[in-house]
Design a protein around this motif. Structure first.
Motif, PDB file in Angstrom:
ATOM      1  N   GLU A   1       0.781  -1.191   0.144  1.00 33.03           N
ATOM      2  CA  GLU A   1       0.035  -0.151  -0.042  1.00 33.03           C
ATOM      3  C   GLU A   1       0.954   1.313  -0.106  1.00 33.03           C
ATOM      4  O   GLU A   1       0.465   2.209  -0.600  1.00 33.03           O
ATOM      5  CB  GLU A   1      -0.911   0.048   1.218  1.00 33.03           C
ATOM      6  CG  GLU A   1      -2.216  -1.027   0.900  1.00 33.03           C
ATOM      7  CD  GLU A   1      -2.687  -1.768   2.202  1.00 33.03           C
ATOM      8  OE1 GLU A   1      -2.311  -1.117   3.436  1.00 33.03           O
ATOM      9  OE2 GLU A   1      -3.337  -2.878   2.198  1.00 33.03           O
TER      10      GLU A   1
ATOM     11  N   GLU B   1       3.810 -10.948   0.244  1.00 35.52           N
ATOM     12  CA  GLU B   1       2.535 -10.605   0.266  1.00 35.52           C
ATOM     13  C   GLU B   1       2.111 -10.156  -1.165  1.00 35.52           C
ATOM     14  O   GLU B   1       2.139  -9.173  -1.690  1.00 35.52           O
ATOM     15  CB  GLU B   1       2.317  -9.138   1.077  1.00 35.52           C
ATOM     16  CG  GLU B   1       2.593  -9.458   2.680  1.00 35.52           C
ATOM     17  CD  GLU B   1       1.658  -8.382   3.247  1.00 35.52           C
ATOM     18  OE1 GLU B   1       1.144  -8.751   4.276  1.00 35.52           O
ATOM     19  OE2 GLU B   1       1.721  -7.050   3.239  1.00 35.52           O
TER      20      GLU B   1
ATOM     21  N   ALA C   1      -3.743 -10.794  -3.137  1.00 36.91           N
ATOM     22  CA  ALA C   1      -4.322 -11.343  -2.050  1.00 36.91           C
ATOM     23  C   ALA C   1      -4.637 -10.533  -1.001  1.00 36.91           C
ATOM     24  O   ALA C   1      -5.234 -10.784  -0.072  1.00 36.91           O
ATOM     25  CB  ALA C   1      -3.320 -12.506  -1.600  1.00 36.91           C
ATOM     26  N   ILE C   2      -4.147  -9.287  -1.056  1.00 40.15           N
ATOM     27  CA  ILE C   2      -4.213  -8.534   0.130  1.00 40.15           C
ATOM     28  C   ILE C   2      -5.632  -7.819   0.144  1.00 40.15           C
ATOM     29  O   ILE C   2      -6.151  -7.148  -0.638  1.00 40.15           O
ATOM     30  CB  ILE C   2      -3.224  -7.298   0.144  1.00 40.15           C
ATOM     31  CG1 ILE C   2      -1.812  -7.878   0.347  1.00 40.15           C
ATOM     32  CG2 ILE C   2      -3.406  -6.266   1.236  1.00 40.15           C
ATOM     33  CD1 ILE C   2      -0.784  -7.023   0.134  1.00 40.15           C
TER      34      ILE C   2
ATOM     35  N   MET D   1      -4.659 -13.850   5.054  1.00 43.79           N
ATOM     36  CA  MET D   1      -4.545 -15.192   5.924  1.00 43.79           C
ATOM     37  C   MET D   1      -5.658 -15.009   7.097  1.00 43.79           C
ATOM     38  O   MET D   1      -5.743 -14.018   7.557  1.00 43.79           O
ATOM     39  CB  MET D   1      -3.170 -14.863   6.712  1.00 43.79           C
ATOM     40  CG  MET D   1      -2.971 -16.403   7.283  1.00 43.79           C
ATOM     41  SD  MET D   1      -1.431 -16.394   8.201  1.00 43.79           S
ATOM     42  CE  MET D   1      -0.125 -17.114   7.235  1.00 43.79           C
TER      43      MET D   1
ATOM     44  N   ILE E   1      -0.751  -9.981   9.243  1.00 40.54           N
ATOM     45  CA  ILE E   1      -2.291 -10.172   9.377  1.00 40.54           C
ATOM     46  C   ILE E   1      -2.746  -9.012   9.060  1.00 40.54           C
ATOM     47  O   ILE E   1      -2.639  -8.084  10.031  1.00 40.54           O
ATOM     48  CB  ILE E   1      -2.694 -11.107  10.320  1.00 40.54           C
ATOM     49  CG1 ILE E   1      -1.790 -12.504  10.769  1.00 40.54           C
ATOM     50  CG2 ILE E   1      -4.222 -11.464  10.364  1.00 40.54           C
ATOM     51  CD1 ILE E   1      -1.891 -13.458   9.736  1.00 40.54           C
ATOM     52  N   GLY E   2      -3.789  -8.707   8.196  1.00 46.67           N
ATOM     53  CA  GLY E   2      -4.311  -7.505   8.059  1.00 46.67           C
ATOM     54  C   GLY E   2      -5.746  -7.614   8.644  1.00 46.67           C
ATOM     55  O   GLY E   2      -6.055  -7.296   9.899  1.00 46.67           O
ATOM     56  N   GLY E   3      -6.632  -7.705   7.843  1.00 49.35           N
ATOM     57  CA  GLY E   3      -8.170  -7.613   8.559  1.00 49.35           C
ATOM     58  C   GLY E   3      -8.496  -8.547   9.399  1.00 49.35           C
ATOM     59  O   GLY E   3      -9.156  -8.152  10.646  1.00 49.35           O
TER      60      GLY E   3
END
Ligand code: PGA
Length: 249
Positions: free
Chosen positions: A98, A167, A171-172, A212, A231-233
């Motif tokens: 980002e 990453e 997929a993000i 993930m 791990i984001g969300g």
């Protein structure tokens, strides 16, 4: 293989109240121990709050989402590695896609950012990853090795002290995860590149990141070269983040 690392990238989410609730739930769930290394990376504005919330919880380390490539001076809006260290930061994400996309960060800037972090005693988490178009054009290997090469160039003497995160951009935040085989293939490639540049065999943790979640973490983390997750969300929900931590045991 070293302990796995599960790091939560909160991105530009949170508030004083939400952070407190999330950390409280997370620490209650861990109950004072963690089966792997754990870190949370809040927005810079909340580092002081998180430092204080985590003061009595050595199992959860504090991370930052970015750092300046400069040591200090006239760089309005930037935060230096020494400032991060003042707040007890132990990990720093650099080169997240980002930031590469919206702030136009170059591979060289990312390499320098990792260098600033290492100088300050902070472990860089160097992110690499290809876009969907690049994957479809067969450029995955070319792109990720080019990105990693810059980080290696600036940090050749300290390769064992960095963490890498693969990453895939496609997929993000999309819900579309790389399969364990797809991820492992790239992780093995990155590991070979690190070791060819002088990293000790198996020493560098290479995290997978990109959708993930509690359901797919175990299969990804079972791959030999996947040393953890970024791990984001799923890091914004304590229950999900805790399940991923369990999967990394
Ligand atoms: P995601 O984000 O888990 O929401 O896909 C991962 C990341 O961008 O670090």
């Amino acid at each position: 293989m070293s302990r796995k690392l599960i790091a939560g990238n909160w991105k530009m989410n949170g508030s004083l109240a939400a952070n407190q609730a999330l950390v409280r739930e997370l620490l209650a769930g861990l109950g004072g121990t963690a089966p792997c290394d754990v870190a949370v990376c809040p927005p810079a504005a909340y580092l002081a709050q998180l430092q204080s919330l985590l003061a009595a919880a050595p199992t959860v380390a504090l991370g930052a989402q970015d750092v300046s490539e400069h040591v200090g001076g006239a760089y309005t809006g930037n935060v230096s590695a020494a400032m991060l260290r003042d707040f007890g930061v132990r990990y720093g994400i650099v080169g997240h896609s980002e930031r590469r996309q919206y702030q136009h960060e170059s591979d060289i800037q990312v390499g320098r950012k990792a260098e600033r972090l290492l100088e300050a005693g902070i472990t860089p988490i160097v992110c690499v990853g290809e876009t969907l178009v690049e994957r479809e054009q067969g450029l995955t290997e070319f792109v990720v090795t080019r990105q990693l090469a810059a980080a290696i160039h600036f940090n050749r003497a300290r390769l064992d002290d960095i963490v890498v995160a693969y990453e895939p951009v496609w997929a993000i935040g999309t819900g579309q995860t790389a399969t364990p085989e797809q991820a492992q293939q790239v992780h093995a490639l990155l590991r070979a590149q690190l070791e060819a540049a002088g990293a000790a065999p198996g020493s560098v943790r290479i995290l997978y990141g990109g959708s993930m979640n509690a359901g797919n973490a175990a299969a990804l983390l079972a791959e030999p070269d996947i040393g953890g997750g970024l791990i984001g969300g799923a890091a914004l929900k304590a229950a999900d983040f805790l399940k991923i931590i369990e999967a990394a045991a």
